[in-house]
Design an enzyme around this catalytic site. Structure first.
Site, mmCIF file in Angstrom:
data_model
loop_
_atom_site.group_PDB
_atom_site.id
_atom_site.type_symbol
_atom_site.label_atom_id
_atom_site.label_comp_id
_atom_site.label_asym_id
_atom_site.label_seq_id
_atom_site.Cartn_x
_atom_site.Cartn_y
_atom_site.Cartn_z
ATOM 1 C CB CYS A 15 19.679 7.518 34.343
ATOM 2 S SG CYS A 15 20.067 9.077 33.815
ATOM 3 N NE ARG A 25 22.296 1.940 34.259
ATOM 4 C CZ ARG A 25 22.554 1.286 33.528
ATOM 5 N NH1 ARG A 25 23.266 0.101 33.531
ATOM 6 N NH2 ARG A 25 22.195 1.654 32.190
ATOM 7 C CD1 TRP A 27 26.862 10.918 35.612
ATOM 8 C CD2 TRP A 27 25.947 11.295 33.514
ATOM 9 N NE1 TRP A 27 27.871 11.398 34.944
ATOM 10 C CE2 TRP A 27 27.644 11.517 33.690
ATOM 11 C CE3 TRP A 27 25.693 11.455 32.274
ATOM 12 C CZ2 TRP A 27 28.266 12.047 32.719
ATOM 13 C CZ3 TRP A 27 26.235 11.888 31.251
ATOM 14 C CH2 TRP A 27 27.802 12.317 31.521
ATOM 15 C CG ASN A 80 19.602 4.867 30.978
ATOM 16 O OD1 ASN A 80 20.411 5.747 30.936
ATOM 17 N ND2 ASN A 80 19.979 3.513 30.692
ATOM 18 N N GLY A 81 18.796 7.541 29.100
ATOM 19 C CA GLY A 81 19.094 7.812 27.603
ATOM 20 C C GLY A 81 18.728 9.370 27.318
ATOM 21 C CD GLU A 84 43.168 2.242 33.469
ATOM 22 O OE1 GLU A 84 42.702 2.827 32.554
ATOM 23 O OE2 GLU A 84 42.332 1.846 34.265
ATOM 24 C CE LYS A 139 40.694 3.456 36.959
ATOM 25 N NZ LYS A 139 40.475 3.113 35.681
ATOM 26 C CD GLU A 164 38.063 6.827 36.418
ATOM 27 O OE1 GLU A 164 38.725 5.768 36.164
ATOM 28 O OE2 GLU A 164 37.110 7.303 35.876
ATOM 29 C CG HIS A 173 59.822 14.641 21.499
ATOM 30 N ND1 HIS A 173 60.962 15.076 20.549
ATOM 31 C CD2 HIS A 173 60.146 13.208 21.537
ATOM 32 C CE1 HIS A 173 61.779 14.027 20.125
ATOM 33 N NE2 HIS A 173 61.460 12.862 20.891
ATOM 34 C CE LYS A 229 32.106 0.016 36.236
ATOM 35 N NZ LYS A 229 33.463 0.068 36.503
HETATM 36 O O1 M6R Z 1 31.511 0.033 30.129
HETATM 37 P P1 M6R Z 1 32.823 0.206 29.059
HETATM 38 O O2 M6R Z 1 33.809 -0.380 29.240
HETATM 39 O O3 M6R Z 1 32.395 0.433 27.670
HETATM 40 O O4 M6R Z 1 33.194 1.914 29.880
HETATM 41 C C1 M6R Z 1 34.232 2.555 28.947
HETATM 42 C C2 M6R Z 1 34.681 3.805 29.881
HETATM 43 O O5 M6R Z 1 33.710 4.594 30.068
HETATM 44 C C3 M6R Z 1 35.323 3.268 31.322
HETATM 45 O O6 M6R Z 1 36.199 2.322 31.289
HETATM 46 C C4 M6R Z 1 35.629 4.485 32.208
HETATM 47 O O7 M6R Z 1 37.006 5.213 31.431
HETATM 48 C C5 M6R Z 1 35.855 4.172 33.272
HETATM 49 N N1 M6R Z 1 35.589 5.101 34.349
HETATM 50 C C6 M6R Z 1 37.634 4.094 33.789
HETATM 51 O O8 M6R Z 1 37.667 3.917 35.119
#
Ligand code: M6R
Length: 605
Positions: free
Chosen positions: A2, A27, A74, A98-99, A478, A482, A485, A501, A600
């Site tokens: 948040c 956030r 969030w 936040n938390g 990756e 991408k 998400e 496999h 984020k």
């Molecule tokens: O801030 P961080 O790099 O520690 O975050 C790690 C992951 O939460 C972050 O890379 C997440 O997987 C992204 N949404 C990827 O696009």
């Protein structure tokens, strides 16, 4: 997770709170809310959904006052409803959080036993009610706040308004970041420097356990032991205060195109272009190391995995990579001579921070590769290896990822040179290769027309597979992340050799398979795997260089990246997979910068 903001200002507070929340929306964006002290009374406005819903609410029902707090959520405890939106209120108190207050159920039971009733399912409302309880028992505002904080287990950054205290905002941090902004006759607290960026560039970062009380002109900071404390005030660079999309449609698109620059800025801190030597900004004796243990989450963990391939191959130094959420709880056996490296854009990811602390507690030297240079990880690690990607706002990480990979590549060269695995001429050659990366990344992004066409087809797919070998395998992971998400299409990344496999059973007529295959020593092996999926009806999209293109199987769509040394291939081939995900999401009309259910910065477990 948040985002929070608190302002003791001189002008109308509501528009300023919203302006700040706009910078914090990365956030969380399940709901948003603001509160202010209006004619001595607390008032709030809350709305479910993105910030524009709150904007509309405020247009219909304006909020006055010059002192206030705000929040973007969030959701953790309780669905994203208005009742669960912050600020939460009880008696004389309104607060944003936040938390996660982990012992909220126990505290709630205690408050219910005292006759209190609750209107939300959140842990935050418990915090608010507890502060109000202590006030109603006669404690002064700061004392009531501290009494409540002493009862909380878990993580928090809080901003609190108290009725009867017209020019005061209280704040506290433990496990979640909080900064204090020093303005001209006004003061701010916020989740990060971006939040206070529109109002001031003078910022102090609070330490774990700090409590702060801001009024018009000052911040009183108390440390975890309750003693008055001074936290250095820094002038933050303009880049931290400026977050605009410019001419781009989305932050993600802008950030993809910033990669030649962000990679160059990062590499500039790790190599000496005149002496052609790798020179990381903080010294680590790689000769004395037996092993590197990388801990990270999501995209950062894939950057770590690429680091493993590069560092082991070039420097001959063993590297383990593990996702932090597993590592932190499995009582890993760590051997002396291991360097623990946390990789994180935000430097605040809860699991990675906990993994870093675990390694430190085991007596390991720790390093942090982070983009937020004042973050908790940056401050707690023994060694700071910064990335210089600038603020990354798109929830889907792009430029932070390639900046992390740039650091990994430079460290591989530094470690190889120190350990005598390469001589000065080989080091000079590899540094030269690194210095070519920004230009080649820029060239690699000139494929948008082809990618748009392919994205059109991908948008109709139900499942997409990504294949790669060597350092292209983490890039396949990756690429799949991408796509998942931001376009919500199911995608998986596999090591190309693993396909037979099991995963090959997923291939049906027209299943898109994206193969990342530079013309390197593994090309022929990957080409065989391509043939295997084509024979089963897959539609292959091959990301390769000009030489690889000459060997593309009939019917394959080809995205051409510039030819490059394997050291920088993960950097040069990243752009194509990012653009594929981006244009597929755009074509599907998805909310690219704020994908559903994500945030984020994940500051809770
Ligand atoms: O801030 P961080 O790099 O520690 O975050 C790690 C992951 O939460 C972050 O890379 C997440 O997987 C992204 N949404 C990827 O696009």
């Amino acid at each position: 997770m948040c985002g929070i903001i608190g302002i003791v200002g001189r002008t109308a507070v509501a528009p300023r709170l919203v302006e700040s929340l706009r910078r914090l929306e990365y956030r969380g964006y399940d709901s948003a809310g603001v509160a202010a002290i209006v004619d001595g009374k607390l008032e709030r406005r809350r709305a479910v959904g993105k910030l524009r819903a709150l904007d509309e609410h405020l247009a219909a029902e304006p909020l006055g006052g010059t002192v206030g707090i705000g929040h973007v959520r969030w959701a953790t405890h309780g669905a994203p409803t208005e009742a669960n939106a912050h600020p939460h209120a009880s008696g004389r108190v309104m607060a944003v959080h936040n938390g996660i207050i982990e012992n909220y159920a126990e505290l709630k039971a205690e408050l219910i036993a005292k006759g209190r009733t609750f209107e939300s399912q959140t842990d935050t409302e418990v915090a608010v009610q507890l502060i109000d309880q202590y006030l109603s028992e006669g404690q002064a505002p700061l004392a009531a706040f501290q009494s409540a904080l002493a009862r909380f287990q878990g993580a928090y950054a809080l901003a609190v308004l108290i009725e009867g205290e017209d020019r005061l905002v209280l704040g506290a941090r433990r496990g979640s970041p909080l900064v204090v902004g020093y303005g001209d006759g006004e003061m701010f607290i916020g989740s990060d420097a971006l939040a206070v960026g529109p109002f001031t560039n003078r910022v102090a970062y609070l330490d774990e356990g700090d409590v702060v009380a801001i009024d018009d002109t000052s911040a009183r900071i108390l440390d975890a032991a309750g003693h008055d404390a001074i936290r250095p005030v820094r002038v933050i660079p303009a880049s931290a205060a400026l977050v605009e999309k410019g001419n781009y449609r989305h932050f993600m698109e802008k950030e993809i195109h910033e990669q030649p620059d962000s990679c160059q800025h990062t590499l500039a801190a790790y190599v000496d272009p005149v002496a052609l030597k790798a020179s990381p900004p903080a010294d680590v004796d790689f000769k004395a190391l037996n092993r590197i243990q990388i801990v990270a989450c999501g995209t950062a963990s894939y950057a770590g995995l690429i680091g493993k391939y590069l560092i082991e191959r070039i420097a001959g130094l063993p590297v383990d990579v593990e996702v932090s959420s597993e590592f932190r709880y499995r009582e890993a056996a760590l051997s002396p001579g291991t360097l623990a490296v946390a990789v994180s854009q935000s430097g605040e990811t809860a699991d990675t921070l906990a993994a870093l602390r675990f390694c430190k507690a085991q007596g390991l030297v720790t390093a942090a590769i982070v983009n937020a240079h004042q973050s908790t990880m940056a401050r707690e690690a023994d060694v700071l290896w910064p990335t210089h990607a600038g603020p990354e706002i798109g929830v889907a990480s792009t430029k932070a990822f390639t900046a992390q990979v740039s650091v990994m590549a430079a460290l591989a060269v530094a470690a190889a040179a120190q350990r005598g695995r390469i001589d000065a001429a080989q080091e000079a050659h590899l540094v030269h290769v690194l210095l070519e990366a920004p230009r080649l990344i820029s060239e690699s992004l000139q494929v948008e027309d082809t990618i748009r066409e392919i994205a059109h087809e991908l948008g109709r797919a139900r499942d997409v597979l990504y294949l790669g070998r060597g350092a292209m395998y983490p890039l396949a992971l990756e690429g799949a992340l991408k796509l998942k998400e931001i376009s919500y299409i199911h995608a998986e990344g596999y090591a190309a050799g693993e396909l037979k496999h099991g995963p090959i059973a997923l291939i049906e007529e027209d299943t898109p398979v994206i193969v990342i295959a530079p013309s390197d020593s593994l090309f022929e092996k990957t080409a065989s795997n391509m043939a295997e999926v084509i024979a089963r009806g897959a539609r292959v999209i091959m990301i390769t260089d000009a030489e690889g293109q000459r060997h593309a199987p009939p019917g394959a769509r080809v995205v051409t990246a510039p030819a490059c040394d394997p050291l920088i291939a993960p950097l040069v081939f990243a752009g194509a997979i990012q653009l594929l995900a981006y244009y597929t999401a755009v074509q599907k009309g998805a909310d690219v910068d704020q994908p559903r259910n994500l945030a984020k910065s994940v500051t809770v477990e």
